[in-house]
Design an enzyme around this catalytic site. Structure first.
Site, short mmCIF file in Angstrom:
data_model
loop_
_atom_site.label_atom_id
_atom_site.label_comp_id
_atom_site.label_asym_id
_atom_site.label_seq_id
_atom_site.Cartn_x
_atom_site.Cartn_y
_atom_site.Cartn_z
N MET A 63 64.50 -43.80 129.41
CA MET A 63 64.18 -44.35 128.09
C MET A 63 64.84 -45.70 127.93
SD MET A 63 65.07 -42.64 124.39
CE MET A 63 66.83 -43.01 124.39
N ASP A 65 64.08 -49.26 124.92
CA ASP A 65 64.03 -49.67 123.51
C ASP A 65 63.41 -48.65 122.56
OD1 ASP A 65 64.51 -51.90 125.07
OD2 ASP A 65 62.79 -53.03 124.35
N GLN A 82 60.42 -46.73 124.51
CA GLN A 82 60.01 -47.17 125.83
C GLN A 82 60.35 -46.06 126.81
OE1 GLN A 82 58.68 -50.59 127.06
NE2 GLN A 82 57.80 -49.75 125.20
N PHE A 123 54.60 -52.08 126.38
CA PHE A 123 55.95 -52.56 126.10
C PHE A 123 56.28 -52.39 124.61
CE2 PHE A 123 57.23 -55.60 129.81
CZ PHE A 123 57.03 -54.58 130.72
N ARG A 188 56.77 -61.34 123.84
CA ARG A 188 56.76 -59.89 123.64
C ARG A 188 57.54 -59.40 122.42
NH1 ARG A 188 59.35 -60.85 128.57
NH2 ARG A 188 61.61 -60.75 128.47
N GLU A 240 64.74 -61.21 123.05
CA GLU A 240 63.80 -60.10 122.99
C GLU A 240 63.90 -59.40 121.64
OE1 GLU A 240 63.17 -58.52 127.46
OE2 GLU A 240 64.88 -57.63 126.50
#
Ligand SMILES: *[C@@H]1O[C@H](CO)[C@@H](O)[C@H](O)[C@H]1NC(C)=O
Ligand SMILES: *[C@@H]1O[C@H](CO)[C@@H](O)[C@H](O)[C@H]1NC(C)=O
Ligand SMILES: *[C@@H]1O[C@H](CO)[C@@H](O)[C@H](O)[C@H]1NC(C)=O
Ligand SMILES: *[C@@H]1O[C@H](CO)[C@@H](O)[C@H](O)[C@H]1NC(C)=O
Ligand SMILES: *[C@@H]1O[C@H](CO)[C@@H](O)[C@H](O)[C@H]1NC(C)=O
Ligand SMILES: *[C@@H]1O[C@H](CO)[C@@H](O)[C@H](O)[C@H]1NC(C)=O
Ligand SMILES: *[C@@H]1O[C@H](CO)[C@@H](O)[C@H](O)[C@H]1NC(C)=O
Ligand SMILES: *[C@@H]1O[C@H](CO)[C@@H](O)[C@H](O)[C@H]1NC(C)=O
Ligand SMILES: *[C@@H]1O[C@H](CO)[C@@H](O)[C@H](O)[C@H]1NC(C)=O
Length: 550
Positions: A63, A65, A82, A123, A188, A240
């Site tokens: 796992m 985010d 994720q 994502f 992203r 990010e």
């Protein structure tokens, strides 16, 4: 074969790029690959030596985010994440899913989003509830759920929609995808909010390698207009997982009357301690532009293992009550693929505790984030020891040593110190916490100096279950306080979290002991006679069934 291909492709990247950037190119496919359950939750075994008992961790696999956080009208919190269900390293990204009504007792749900045609990795992204059907996806309902996520393809990262008419359990891909593509390989992590003032959807999204956050607006989630970019950059190599949202402003007297906008940026790599961490900016968003109050660098966490925070969408009621809710990935990209839970227990990574967040323009330290654990009561177990008048002394608590007992290896420690200047405070005044293993002699140690530089050191070096050059043995911060000091600390088998000064500073640290941590010692020294020290030590109360599918 596939698993081997993923592992090889991960290993082929230089260490600093092996994580969120360009994960593993898995073959494009329409149907979910063999071996990945589509309609049933994956079973998890939560008894492991390193398995957190009140933090969320995936049933099996890898796992990272948190994604798509939203609370539905019935009060159920949704957590997507994720997820690589086919390996214990990053790659083959899906959206795993779990639900909870208290943010501690989680029910694993079937995987929500799968790689599909043209998208080899689902994502990070967010979820909104389209109550006004602005998207047109929902002919008959006011509780339609839309996921806005980054589709990762072989040479592009772009933003896509998937919608759900059943409350976020199953999704359909929008036929007009992608809804936002700029021909970039590093574009992203869209986080979308509804901006009431302008009656528009606002997306914050990372121009990752340019270290900028783009703001886009849309009336309908399908058509997006770039309105500005936030380009202030001092630390971090890559940006990010941005979040931008109004957060309650905490007044000196503890009351809240208004909100302040918060821009949150996750950076990886390039954290001051190495790898990944989050940075935040208090400021104002006027519908197109975010303006920060100043150019200070503020890190959200002084530990090493707190990244990719996301805030919940759709928390009902007065937004000024209870703070903005968030959760973070409790790991660091430098070693997330290497921690020992993978080989021994078949899973990697947990989430942080869920947190309530406020912004405060503090009299002593200026603008600061105030983060505290979300109502911990469902996760607190039996009291093991307490004292309301420790003075200069020591309190010891013994926990269980039986690994089959779910609460073994877990503690919650809370301390309040008041009247620090009542009487002569020694130069050596300090409070020290040692959480140790009677079988192996390993320990975690925290020490707060109560005079002098007011340093707080968290030390995980005396644990032997994991060796990695990036696994910093200790972290340190300095705090501003005069009369009072307090802490809430949780120890959860492999996740250590510390909240000091009412949450004005916090840290998340992983640790991996060979033995079971079963003893807590809290000791004070150098305090004056009038100084009051109250201490309470509890075990945590496991929120997981022993072996569970749901
Ligand atoms: C769960 O894992 C433990 C080891 O941590 C093992 O002893 C136990 O048999 C497992 N339970 C199930 C149902 O597989
Ligand atoms: C997939 O990508 C190809 C080539 O870019 C494009 O022609 C096609 O329309 C895409 N299909 C979908 C469903 O996105
Ligand atoms: C829905 O529409 C109402 C009435 O126009 C508006 O006040 C509200 O902000 C809208 N909310 C969303 C999420 O679209
Ligand atoms: C939602 O939007 C679609 C497309 O515009 C429309 O057909 C439908 O009637 C709308 N439903 C509601 C409840 O507004
Ligand atoms: C919307 O309601 C109409 C009338 O009840 C029904 O025919 C239609 O199938 C429904 N559409 C969806 C997407 O549920
Ligand atoms: C909005 O996006 C849709 C595709 O989702 C496209 O068909 C339409 O032309 C766009 N409208 C505008 C005004 O750009
Ligand atoms: C928002 O802020 C930007 C930058 O300061 C400014 O150019 C713009 O006019 C502002 N918009 C509004 C509606 O105030
Ligand atoms: C350990 O705890 C489990 C579950 O509470 C219990 O069944 C078992 O008998 C205990 N073992 C020992 C050695 O005490
Ligand atoms: C510390 O103070 C807070 C706020 O007054 C209180 O809720 C908490 O129970 C206290 N903790 C201890 C260990 O005394």
């Amino acid at each position: 074969m596939l698993l081997k291909a993923i592992l090889l492709s991960i290993l082929a990247f230089p260490a600093h790029r092996a994580f969120c950037l360009r994960l593993s190119p898995a073959p494009a496919s329409i149907a979910p690959e063999a071996g990945v359950p589509t309609e049933t939750p994956i079973a998890g075994n939560y008894t492991g030596h390193f398995r957190p008992q009140v933090h969320f961790s995936p049933p099996v696999g890898f796992m990272n985010d948190p994604n798509g956080l939203f609370r539905d009208a019935s009060g159920t919190y949704h957590l997507y994440y994720q997820y690589n269900p086919t390996a214990i390293v990053a790659g083959n990204q899906h959206w795993g899913h779990a639900t909870s009504t208290d943010l501690y007792h989680w029910t694993n749900q079937p995987i929500a989003l799968f790689p599909h045609l043209n998208v080899t990795g689902i994502f990070t992204g967010s979820i909104i509830i389209d109550v006004n059907n602005t998207s047109g996806f929902f002919p008959n309902q006011t509780n339609g759920v839309v996921a806005i996520y980054t589709g990762d393809g072989s040479d592009d990262e772009n933003q896509r929609l998937a919608f759900s008419t059943d409350g976020g359990f199953t999704f359909e891909q929008f036929s007009g995808n992608p809804v936002l593509a700029i021909g970039s390989r590093a574009f992203r992590d869209p986080k979308v909010i509804w901006h009431k003032e302008t009656q528009m959807w606002v997306m914050s999204v990372a121009f990752a390698n340019d270290r900028a956050i783009g703001f886009f607006t849309s009336p309908n989630l399908r058509n997006w207009t770039h309105v500005s970019s936030f380009t202030f950059h001092v630390i971090g190599d890559v940006y990010e997982c941005p979040n931008m949202l109004p957060v309650p402003l905490l007044e000196e007297d503890g009351s809240v009357h208004e909100t302040v906008d918060l821009l949150w940026i996750s950076i990886n790599p390039g954290a001051p301690l190495g790898g990944s961490i989050s940075q935040y900016f208090p400021g104002h968003f006027n519908g197109t532009h975010f303006t920060a109050v100043d150019e200070e660098i503020r890190l959200a966490d002084f530990g090493k293992d707190n990244y990719a925070t996301q805030f919940w969408y759709g928390v009902d009621g007065d937004p000024l009550e209870g703070g903005a809710l968030s959760i973070a990935w409790a790991s660091n990209a430098q070693y997330a693929n290497d921690v020992p839970t993978g080989p021994s227990e078949g899973w990697r990574s947990s989430m942080s505790l869920p947190r309530r967040n406020f912004l405060k323009n503090d009299a002593e330290i200026g603008w600061t984030l105030v983060s505290t654990p979300f109502d911990l009561r469902p996760a607190i177990g039996a009291e093991l020891a307490s004292s309301n008048s420790l003075g200069n002394g020591m309190l010891v608590a013994q926990g269980g040593v039986n690994e089959s007992n779910a609460n073994t290896g877990t503690f919650m420690i809370a301390v309040n110190i008041t009247s620090l200047n009542g009487g002569a405070l020694g130069n050596d005044a300090a409070i020290t916490f040692i959480i140790s293993s009677s079988s192996s002699g390993e320990s975690l140690k925290a020490q707060q100096k109560l005079s002098g530089d007011h340093s707080l050191v968290l030390d995980r070096s005396n644990t032997r279950g994991f060796t990695n050059s990036d696994f910093n043995p200790q972290v340190e911060t300095e705090l501003a306080f005069t009369e009072e000091w307090d802490v809430v600390m949780t120890i959860d088998r492999s996740v250590w979290e510390v909240f000091v000064l009412g949450g004005k500073r916090s840290a998340t640290l992983l640790y991996f002991p060979e033995g079971i941590l079963d003893r807590v010692e809290v000791a004070t020294e150098g305090l004056g006679e009038q100084t009051q020290v109250s201490v309470r030590i509890n075990e945590l109360s496991s929120t997981w069934p022993v072996a569970t599918t749901a």
